[in-house]
Write an enzyme that holds these catalytic residues in place. Structure first.
Site, PDB file in Angstrom:
ATOM      1  N   GLY A   1     -68.284  -4.073  19.822  1.00  0.00           N
ATOM      2  CA  GLY A   1     -68.411  -4.228  21.275  1.00  0.00           C
ATOM      3  C   GLY A   1     -67.367  -3.391  21.991  1.00  0.00           C
ATOM      4  O   GLY A   1     -66.223  -3.324  21.553  1.00  0.00           O
TER       5      GLY A   1
ATOM      6  N   HIS B   1     -64.833 -28.312  45.983  1.00  0.00           N
ATOM      7  CA  HIS B   1     -65.318 -27.426  44.911  1.00  0.00           C
ATOM      8  C   HIS B   1     -65.098 -28.084  43.549  1.00  0.00           C
ATOM      9  O   HIS B   1     -64.295 -29.027  43.424  1.00  0.00           O
ATOM     10  CB  HIS B   1     -64.549 -26.102  44.951  1.00  0.00           C
ATOM     11  CG  HIS B   1     -63.103 -26.284  44.605  1.00  0.00           C
ATOM     12  ND1 HIS B   1     -62.145 -26.584  45.554  1.00  0.00           N
ATOM     13  CD2 HIS B   1     -62.474 -26.264  43.409  1.00  0.00           C
ATOM     14  CE1 HIS B   1     -60.975 -26.718  44.955  1.00  0.00           C
ATOM     15  NE2 HIS B   1     -61.147 -26.529  43.650  1.00  0.00           N
TER      16      HIS B   1
ATOM     17  N   ARG C   1     -61.332 -37.811  45.735  1.00  0.00           N
ATOM     18  CA  ARG C   1     -60.106 -37.476  46.469  1.00  0.00           C
ATOM     19  C   ARG C   1     -60.335 -36.327  47.460  1.00  0.00           C
ATOM     20  O   ARG C   1     -59.403 -35.689  47.933  1.00  0.00           O
ATOM     21  CB  ARG C   1     -58.936 -37.237  45.528  1.00  0.00           C
ATOM     22  CG  ARG C   1     -58.883 -35.907  44.830  1.00  0.00           C
ATOM     23  CD  ARG C   1     -57.474 -35.729  44.248  1.00  0.00           C
ATOM     24  NE  ARG C   1     -57.333 -34.503  43.493  1.00  0.00           N
ATOM     25  CZ  ARG C   1     -57.074 -33.338  44.046  1.00  0.00           C
ATOM     26  NH1 ARG C   1     -56.982 -33.202  45.342  1.00  0.00           N
ATOM     27  NH2 ARG C   1     -56.929 -32.260  43.284  1.00  0.00           N
TER      28      ARG C   1
ATOM     29  N   ASP D   1     -62.977  -7.434  14.572  1.00  0.00           N
ATOM     30  CA  ASP D   1     -62.794  -7.758  13.149  1.00  0.00           C
ATOM     31  C   ASP D   1     -63.871  -7.148  12.242  1.00  0.00           C
ATOM     32  O   ASP D   1     -63.576  -6.763  11.120  1.00  0.00           O
ATOM     33  CB  ASP D   1     -62.625  -9.269  12.926  1.00  0.00           C
ATOM     34  CG  ASP D   1     -63.792 -10.073  13.425  1.00  0.00           C
ATOM     35  OD1 ASP D   1     -64.661  -9.512  14.113  1.00  0.00           O
ATOM     36  OD2 ASP D   1     -63.843 -11.289  13.130  1.00  0.00           O
TER      37      ASP D   1
ATOM     38  N   GLU E   1     -61.431 -26.887  37.071  1.00  0.00           N
ATOM     39  CA  GLU E   1     -61.216 -28.329  36.883  1.00  0.00           C
ATOM     40  C   GLU E   1     -61.430 -28.740  35.426  1.00  0.00           C
ATOM     41  O   GLU E   1     -60.796 -29.666  34.929  1.00  0.00           O
ATOM     42  CB  GLU E   1     -62.150 -29.131  37.794  1.00  0.00           C
ATOM     43  CG  GLU E   1     -61.635 -29.319  39.213  1.00  0.00           C
ATOM     44  CD  GLU E   1     -61.572 -28.049  40.025  1.00  0.00           C
ATOM     45  OE1 GLU E   1     -62.340 -27.114  39.737  1.00  0.00           O
ATOM     46  OE2 GLU E   1     -60.726 -27.978  40.947  1.00  0.00           O
TER      47      GLU E   1
ATOM     48  N   ASP F   1     -62.701 -10.394  23.417  1.00  0.00           N
ATOM     49  CA  ASP F   1     -62.677 -11.805  23.008  1.00  0.00           C
ATOM     50  C   ASP F   1     -61.296 -12.353  22.642  1.00  0.00           C
ATOM     51  O   ASP F   1     -61.098 -13.560  22.618  1.00  0.00           O
ATOM     52  CB  ASP F   1     -63.598 -12.016  21.785  1.00  0.00           C
ATOM     53  CG  ASP F   1     -65.058 -11.803  22.147  1.00  0.00           C
ATOM     54  OD1 ASP F   1     -65.397 -11.981  23.331  1.00  0.00           O
ATOM     55  OD2 ASP F   1     -65.847 -11.455  21.263  1.00  0.00           O
TER      56      ASP F   1
ATOM     57  N   LYS G   1     -62.060 -33.413  47.125  1.00  0.00           N
ATOM     58  CA  LYS G   1     -62.226 -32.027  46.661  1.00  0.00           C
ATOM     59  C   LYS G   1     -63.652 -31.584  46.942  1.00  0.00           C
ATOM     60  O   LYS G   1     -64.598 -32.341  46.643  1.00  0.00           O
ATOM     61  CB  LYS G   1     -62.028 -31.997  45.138  1.00  0.00           C
ATOM     62  CG  LYS G   1     -60.792 -31.303  44.695  1.00  0.00           C
ATOM     63  CD  LYS G   1     -60.794 -31.126  43.184  1.00  0.00           C
ATOM     64  CE  LYS G   1     -59.426 -30.690  42.724  1.00  0.00           C
ATOM     65  NZ  LYS G   1     -59.369 -30.317  41.332  1.00  0.00           N
TER      66      LYS G   1
ATOM     67  N   THR H   1     -61.127  -5.637  21.606  1.00  0.00           N
ATOM     68  CA  THR H   1     -62.245  -6.541  21.852  1.00  0.00           C
ATOM     69  C   THR H   1     -61.850  -7.461  23.003  1.00  0.00           C
ATOM     70  O   THR H   1     -60.698  -7.903  23.065  1.00  0.00           O
ATOM     71  CB  THR H   1     -62.624  -7.369  20.603  1.00  0.00           C
ATOM     72  OG1 THR H   1     -63.485  -8.432  20.994  1.00  0.00           O
ATOM     73  CG2 THR H   1     -61.428  -7.968  19.897  1.00  0.00           C
TER      74      THR H   1
ATOM     75  N   GLY I   1     -67.406 -15.555  24.474  1.00  0.00           N
ATOM     76  CA  GLY I   1     -66.575 -16.244  23.483  1.00  0.00           C
ATOM     77  C   GLY I   1     -67.438 -17.170  22.648  1.00  0.00           C
ATOM     78  O   GLY I   1     -67.708 -18.294  23.042  1.00  0.00           O
ATOM     79  N   ARG I   2     -67.912 -16.651  21.516  1.00  0.00           N
ATOM     80  CA  ARG I   2     -68.774 -17.489  20.660  1.00  0.00           C
ATOM     81  C   ARG I   2     -67.948 -18.444  19.826  1.00  0.00           C
ATOM     82  O   ARG I   2     -68.256 -19.611  19.733  1.00  0.00           O
ATOM     83  CB  ARG I   2     -69.641 -16.602  19.746  1.00  0.00           C
ATOM     84  CG  ARG I   2     -70.861 -16.110  20.475  1.00  0.00           C
ATOM     85  CD  ARG I   2     -71.823 -15.390  19.552  1.00  0.00           C
ATOM     86  NE  ARG I   2     -72.264 -14.177  20.209  1.00  0.00           N
ATOM     87  CZ  ARG I   2     -71.932 -12.959  19.852  1.00  0.00           C
ATOM     88  NH1 ARG I   2     -71.163 -12.756  18.788  1.00  0.00           N
ATOM     89  NH2 ARG I   2     -72.361 -11.922  20.517  1.00  0.00           N
TER      90      ARG I   2
ATOM     91  N   ARG J   1     -73.364  -0.544  16.630  1.00  0.00           N
ATOM     92  CA  ARG J   1     -73.308  -1.380  15.425  1.00  0.00           C
ATOM     93  C   ARG J   1     -74.041  -0.584  14.354  1.00  0.00           C
ATOM     94  O   ARG J   1     -75.017   0.104  14.653  1.00  0.00           O
ATOM     95  CB  ARG J   1     -74.017  -2.716  15.656  1.00  0.00           C
ATOM     96  CG  ARG J   1     -73.691  -3.353  17.000  1.00  0.00           C
ATOM     97  CD  ARG J   1     -72.672  -4.450  16.906  1.00  0.00           C
ATOM     98  NE  ARG J   1     -72.421  -5.012  18.238  1.00  0.00           N
ATOM     99  CZ  ARG J   1     -71.355  -5.702  18.576  1.00  0.00           C
ATOM    100  NH1 ARG J   1     -70.395  -5.919  17.704  1.00  0.00           N
ATOM    101  NH2 ARG J   1     -71.225  -6.193  19.779  1.00  0.00           N
TER     102      ARG J   1
ATOM    103  N   ARG K   1     -70.484 -28.265  45.727  1.00  0.00           N
ATOM    104  CA  ARG K   1     -71.176 -28.263  44.428  1.00  0.00           C
ATOM    105  C   ARG K   1     -70.187 -28.219  43.264  1.00  0.00           C
ATOM    106  O   ARG K   1     -69.007 -27.913  43.435  1.00  0.00           O
ATOM    107  CB  ARG K   1     -72.022 -26.995  44.296  1.00  0.00           C
ATOM    108  CG  ARG K   1     -73.274 -27.009  45.112  1.00  0.00           C
ATOM    109  CD  ARG K   1     -74.034 -25.703  44.859  1.00  0.00           C
ATOM    110  NE  ARG K   1     -75.206 -25.653  45.691  1.00  0.00           N
ATOM    111  CZ  ARG K   1     -75.624 -24.574  46.344  1.00  0.00           C
ATOM    112  NH1 ARG K   1     -74.961 -23.447  46.257  1.00  0.00           N
ATOM    113  NH2 ARG K   1     -76.713 -24.636  47.071  1.00  0.00           N
TER     114      ARG K   1
ATOM    115  N   ASP L   1     -60.059 -12.542  19.731  1.00  0.00           N
ATOM    116  CA  ASP L   1     -60.368 -13.459  18.622  1.00  0.00           C
ATOM    117  C   ASP L   1     -59.739 -13.033  17.303  1.00  0.00           C
ATOM    118  O   ASP L   1     -60.214 -13.406  16.238  1.00  0.00           O
ATOM    119  CB  ASP L   1     -61.901 -13.586  18.462  1.00  0.00           C
ATOM    120  CG  ASP L   1     -62.570 -12.252  18.202  1.00  0.00           C
ATOM    121  OD1 ASP L   1     -61.904 -11.203  18.259  1.00  0.00           O
ATOM    122  OD2 ASP L   1     -63.788 -12.250  17.936  1.00  0.00           O
TER     123      ASP L   1
ATOM    124  N   HIS M   1     -72.418  -9.364  30.519  1.00  0.00           N
ATOM    125  CA  HIS M   1     -71.788  -8.075  30.200  1.00  0.00           C
ATOM    126  C   HIS M   1     -70.875  -7.517  31.280  1.00  0.00           C
ATOM    127  O   HIS M   1     -70.159  -6.548  31.032  1.00  0.00           O
ATOM    128  CB  HIS M   1     -72.865  -7.047  29.843  1.00  0.00           C
ATOM    129  CG  HIS M   1     -73.362  -7.241  28.444  1.00  0.00           C
ATOM    130  ND1 HIS M   1     -74.431  -8.052  28.164  1.00  0.00           N
ATOM    131  CD2 HIS M   1     -72.902  -6.777  27.259  1.00  0.00           C
ATOM    132  CE1 HIS M   1     -74.621  -8.063  26.849  1.00  0.00           C
ATOM    133  NE2 HIS M   1     -73.707  -7.306  26.282  1.00  0.00           N
TER     134      HIS M   1
END
Ligand code: ATP
Length: 319
Positions: A11, A215, A211, A103, A187, A127, A213, A125, A170-171, A72, A162, A129, A249
């Site tokens: 990636g 958002h 309280r 990796d 949050e 990630d 909030k 990368t 991040g898998r 790849r 909302r 990771d 992406h």
């Protein structure tokens, strides 16, 4: 070491260009010829190799993506593929390789190394990771992109009262969610490394609402599960309208942050220095703000752990 090759694989990550620039310019400074290999291991198999000069890397330090392109390449995992690559390396007279990627890319580099090719790897990368280094190139740029998105989503979240789930990449590694969640004041942060209790998330939505909030931001790493199902459950259990934004992406692109450019520039320079000193099978990393190089095997076997302290701080600050 008269000719060095450089490739980017896996990636793409913002900062790859800055690292390529550094490899090319450090090589030329040291009177070493440098060959750019296109499309990762694909180009190595197919001989897509061109000599680079000082101007080849002009005007790229600030650009995301990779000017060498990435791909790849499953064929490279086979013995036949590896032999093809070794042949191209021989034909083009490449004495050492600098390999940029994650990796999977490092595993490929290890095979080349075992076959006698001097290789140095640079972790790129978004990630973050890879357990052996504090940070990978591209990670902080991706975090900036996510934080910017969270800030924008927070505006509309507040206007409509909302809850908003922001799904990030991040898998297996929740670092993008964790860092951007903390910086964006989310949050709740939901990551694959930590057990996730939907009732706890709902409790936070209700507590926040009680309280005053307006958002409510939930940073969720993609590896955790389906964001739309999580949203549906929150909506059913709390009665709060819950929307999902999947950033996808967009997190891969953009101009690299100064931090990523500096890390990339230092690592590119160090990679060439190591090859010139006849070092091979090394992975560059950052530990406590210092650029370090460690054995490639060790890098591949290092376990990546979530920063639990940071996770707890984020929890405390979002009460
Ligand atoms: P990212 O972390 O962004 O996914 P990555 O480098 O881990 O990047 P992969 O797709 O896993 O990305 O690997 C990139 C390429 O490296 C593969 O397409 C393949 O050519 C090579 N590669 C991956 N795993 C191996 C392996 N076990 N042996 C040899 N080559 C490999």
């Amino acid at each position: 070491m008269r000719t060095i090759g450089v490739l980017t694989s896996g990636g793409d990550a913002p900062g790859m260009n800055a690292a390529i620039r550094s490899v090319v310019r450090t090589s030329i400074y040291n009177k070493v010829k440098v060959m750019g290999i296109k499309q990762g291991y694909n180009g190595l198999l197919n001989g897509e190799v061109d000599e680079m000069n000082l101007s080849s890397v002009a005007d790229i330090i600030h650009r995301g993506g990779t000017m060498l392109r990435s791909a790849r390449c499953d064929e490279f995992k086979t013995e036949e593929g590896l032999n093809k690559a070794l042949n191209v390396i021989k034909v083009f007279g490449i004495d050492g390789l600098v390999v940029l990627g994650g990796d999977g890319t490092f595993k490929g580099a290890k095979n080349l190394c075992d076959a006698g090719v001097p290789v140095v790897c640079i972790p790129c990368t978004i990630d973050n990771d890879m357990g052996y280094t504090d940070y990978t190139i591209g990670f902080f740029t991706a975090v900036e992109t996510v934080v910017d998105a969270i800030s924008k989503i927070r505006d509309t979240s507040t206007s409509h009262g909302r809850a908003n789930i922001v799904e990030v990449m991040g898998r297996r590694c929740g670092d993008i969610a964790l860092y951007s969640g903390l910086a964006g004041g989310a949050e709740s942060i939901i990551v694959p490394e930590m057990d996730f209790d939907i009732d706890e998330v709902c409790k936070r939505v209700i507590q926040g609402r009680n309280r005053g909030k307006l958002h409510h931001i939930i940073a969720l790493a993609e590896g955790v599960g389906n964001a739309y199902e999580v949203a549906k459950e929150i909506e059913e259990k709390t009665g709060t309208d819950t929307r999902v934004t999947i950033l996808g992406h967009i997190q891969r692109g953009g101009s690299p942050t100064a931090f990523d450019r500096i890390m990339a520039s230092k690592m590119g320079n160090k990679a060439v220095e190591l090859l010139l000193n006849n070092e091979s099978g090394r992975a560059l990393g950052m530990k406590c703000n210092e650029i370090v190089d460690i054995d490639l095997d060790e890098a591949l076997n290092a376990e990546k752990k979530l920063d639990k302290e940071m996770y707890e701080i984020a929890k405390i600050l979002s009460i």
